[in-house]
Motif scaffolding. Sequence first.
Motif, PDB file in Angstrom:
ATOM      1  N   SER A  81      16.320   4.716  67.384  1.00 20.03           N
ATOM      2  CA  SER A  81      17.696   4.322  67.408  1.00 20.03           C
ATOM      3  C   SER A  81      18.358   4.472  66.012  1.00 20.03           C
ATOM      4  O   SER A  81      19.424   3.936  65.816  1.00 20.03           O
ATOM      5  CB  SER A  81      17.495   2.609  67.641  1.00 20.03           C
ATOM      6  OG  SER A  81      16.842   1.857  66.566  1.00 20.03           O
ATOM      7  N   VAL A  82      17.376   4.865  64.979  1.00 17.49           N
ATOM      8  CA  VAL A  82      17.947   5.003  63.557  1.00 17.49           C
ATOM      9  C   VAL A  82      17.986   6.361  63.628  1.00 17.49           C
ATOM     10  O   VAL A  82      18.679   6.832  62.671  1.00 17.49           O
ATOM     11  CB  VAL A  82      16.912   4.246  62.700  1.00 17.49           C
ATOM     12  CG1 VAL A  82      17.533   4.457  60.944  1.00 17.49           C
ATOM     13  CG2 VAL A  82      16.938   2.723  63.008  1.00 17.49           C
ATOM     14  N   PHE A  83      17.009   7.284  63.754  1.00 22.16           N
ATOM     15  CA  PHE A  83      16.838   8.706  63.302  1.00 22.16           C
ATOM     16  C   PHE A  83      16.877   9.469  64.661  1.00 22.16           C
ATOM     17  O   PHE A  83      16.633   9.181  65.718  1.00 22.16           O
ATOM     18  CB  PHE A  83      15.456   8.934  62.849  1.00 22.16           C
ATOM     19  CG  PHE A  83      15.083   8.131  61.507  1.00 22.16           C
ATOM     20  CD1 PHE A  83      15.712   8.583  60.078  1.00 22.16           C
ATOM     21  CD2 PHE A  83      14.488   6.977  61.407  1.00 22.16           C
ATOM     22  CE1 PHE A  83      15.279   8.012  58.922  1.00 22.16           C
ATOM     23  CE2 PHE A  83      14.179   6.137  60.341  1.00 22.16           C
ATOM     24  CZ  PHE A  83      14.765   6.777  59.179  1.00 22.16           C
ATOM     25  N   ASP A  84      17.252  10.977  64.313  1.00 21.01           N
ATOM     26  CA  ASP A  84      17.440  11.893  65.508  1.00 21.01           C
ATOM     27  C   ASP A  84      16.306  12.851  65.141  1.00 21.01           C
ATOM     28  O   ASP A  84      16.537  13.742  64.179  1.00 21.01           O
ATOM     29  CB  ASP A  84      18.735  12.475  65.348  1.00 21.01           C
ATOM     30  CG  ASP A  84      18.901  13.466  66.291  1.00 21.01           C
ATOM     31  OD1 ASP A  84      18.214  13.588  67.190  1.00 21.01           O
ATOM     32  OD2 ASP A  84      19.972  14.420  66.112  1.00 21.01           O
ATOM     33  N   ARG A  85      15.133  12.666  65.784  1.00 21.19           N
ATOM     34  CA  ARG A  85      13.977  13.566  65.876  1.00 21.19           C
ATOM     35  C   ARG A  85      13.564  13.869  64.198  1.00 21.19           C
ATOM     36  O   ARG A  85      13.363  15.054  63.963  1.00 21.19           O
ATOM     37  CB  ARG A  85      14.637  14.972  66.334  1.00 21.19           C
ATOM     38  CG  ARG A  85      14.776  14.737  67.920  1.00 21.19           C
ATOM     39  CD  ARG A  85      13.917  14.331  68.648  1.00 21.19           C
ATOM     40  NE  ARG A  85      12.660  15.488  68.635  1.00 21.19           N
ATOM     41  CZ  ARG A  85      11.616  15.518  69.588  1.00 21.19           C
ATOM     42  NH1 ARG A  85      11.443  14.436  70.346  1.00 21.19           N
ATOM     43  NH2 ARG A  85      10.955  16.578  69.515  1.00 21.19           N
ATOM     44  N   VAL A  86      13.249  12.898  63.547  1.00 16.52           N
ATOM     45  CA  VAL A  86      12.850  13.266  62.271  1.00 16.52           C
ATOM     46  C   VAL A  86      11.076  13.347  62.455  1.00 16.52           C
ATOM     47  O   VAL A  86      10.725  12.472  63.286  1.00 16.52           O
ATOM     48  CB  VAL A  86      12.845  11.703  61.359  1.00 16.52           C
ATOM     49  CG1 VAL A  86      12.301  10.506  61.895  1.00 16.52           C
ATOM     50  CG2 VAL A  86      12.604  11.933  59.990  1.00 16.52           C
ATOM     51  N   PRO A  87      10.418  14.074  61.637  1.00 14.32           N
ATOM     52  CA  PRO A  87       9.065  14.370  61.770  1.00 14.32           C
ATOM     53  C   PRO A  87       8.302  13.022  61.452  1.00 14.32           C
ATOM     54  O   PRO A  87       8.815  12.264  60.267  1.00 14.32           O
ATOM     55  CB  PRO A  87       8.940  15.524  60.625  1.00 14.32           C
ATOM     56  CG  PRO A  87      10.290  16.111  60.601  1.00 14.32           C
ATOM     57  CD  PRO A  87      11.257  14.961  60.794  1.00 14.32           C
ATOM     58  N   CYS A  88       7.207  12.802  62.086  1.00 13.83           N
ATOM     59  CA  CYS A  88       6.694  11.276  61.847  1.00 13.83           C
ATOM     60  C   CYS A  88       5.126  11.511  62.124  1.00 13.83           C
ATOM     61  O   CYS A  88       4.906  12.351  63.053  1.00 13.83           O
ATOM     62  CB  CYS A  88       7.517  10.410  62.590  1.00 13.83           C
ATOM     63  SG  CYS A  88       7.364  10.493  64.348  1.00 13.83           S
TER      64      CYS A  88
END
Length: 407
Positions: free
Chosen positions: A311-318
Amino acid sequence: MNPLLFSNFTATSCAGRGLDATLAALTEGRAGLAPCDFEGAALGTFTGRVAGIEDAPVRADLAEFDCRNNRLAQMAMTQDGFEARVREAIARHGAQRVGVFMGTSTAGILETELAYQRRDAANGALPADFNYATTHNPYSLAAFVRAYFGLRGPAVSVSSACSSGAKVFASARRMLETGLIDVAVVGGVDTLCLTTLYGFNSLELLAPGPCKPFDLHRDGISIGEAAAFGLLERESPEHANDDDAIRLLGIGESSDAHHMSSPHPDGLGARMAMQQALASAGLDARDIGYVNLHGTATPSNDAAESRALTSVFDRVPCSSTKGATGHTLGAAGALEAVIAALALRHQMIPAGVNASEPDPALGLDYVIATRHAPLRAVLSNSFGFGGTNCSLVFGRGAREARGAASA
């Protein structure tokens, strides 16, 4: 918020003692988890136990503080030249201008467990050599670190479950910004004990094997122990244009107030903490190159955190590094802050160890093999029982520090 220099950090866990060993484990995707052999714990699970604590008593002049938790604290403080850096800070600013901010969940509760095993058979009295205040008491950790360095500044223990080691950064930042101190020793320490192991077992949250955060077949937590420390201080002229310096840029805190042991199913509090951390750093979601997830490896916790993240990031590496270290409870926030700093320093995204098949339903860009990447800012999540949440944003380089300060 004004950026703070995060310097001279160190960490010790089952993944290794000190930064070099920790970095090697993360780079190689190697876990330190092993079948539980903790004395008195007849449980079919894996733990992240630090070897050698039993043979490493605290310094003789601090014998009243001797317990497993403070032993691990001392073991960690002697790694990576950290003790020397603290003493240099004391020489520069004075012992009364250095604060101590420690996170822990159970502190030295093992000492109380052992004392109860030795209580008087006739009247139930605890043994005369048991000292609650300097061992079991959550403040004993902060008091021990303060005494170890001979400090006279404020000292605080934060015990907010698994966000404790992250929330100390917020407590330290407030005292630094008010001018009450010039340097803060921040950190978190938690050690194995029967209360924790059997407590999580009673909740049916322990994994039978090594934990697998965000994996399709994740089935619970592996409890670990760890100690991590660092120095927080205001920006100095010599660091203002240092493009290699690691800085704390933003902090977000929130409370779900949803349930005592379960997160809000949509990750409401987690989302609020991440958004607040970004706002206080003056950054957008697209500025974050990596997120160190709280990632406990329980089905519900990982799902809730995933909903918050997407809901906050668009496909951030994690990734969650608890597959390497276990869930170190009150120390997790500090340990993973150091891991976030290592990721920035070495321009790498650590693997989510043990997750061989990331759950596709979670919709994450979950990293299962360590890789190099150009990172300027990273975010680290720590969420605890009762819905107590904290997210930290760290950055590398002068550009982010100036941008955050102007914002």
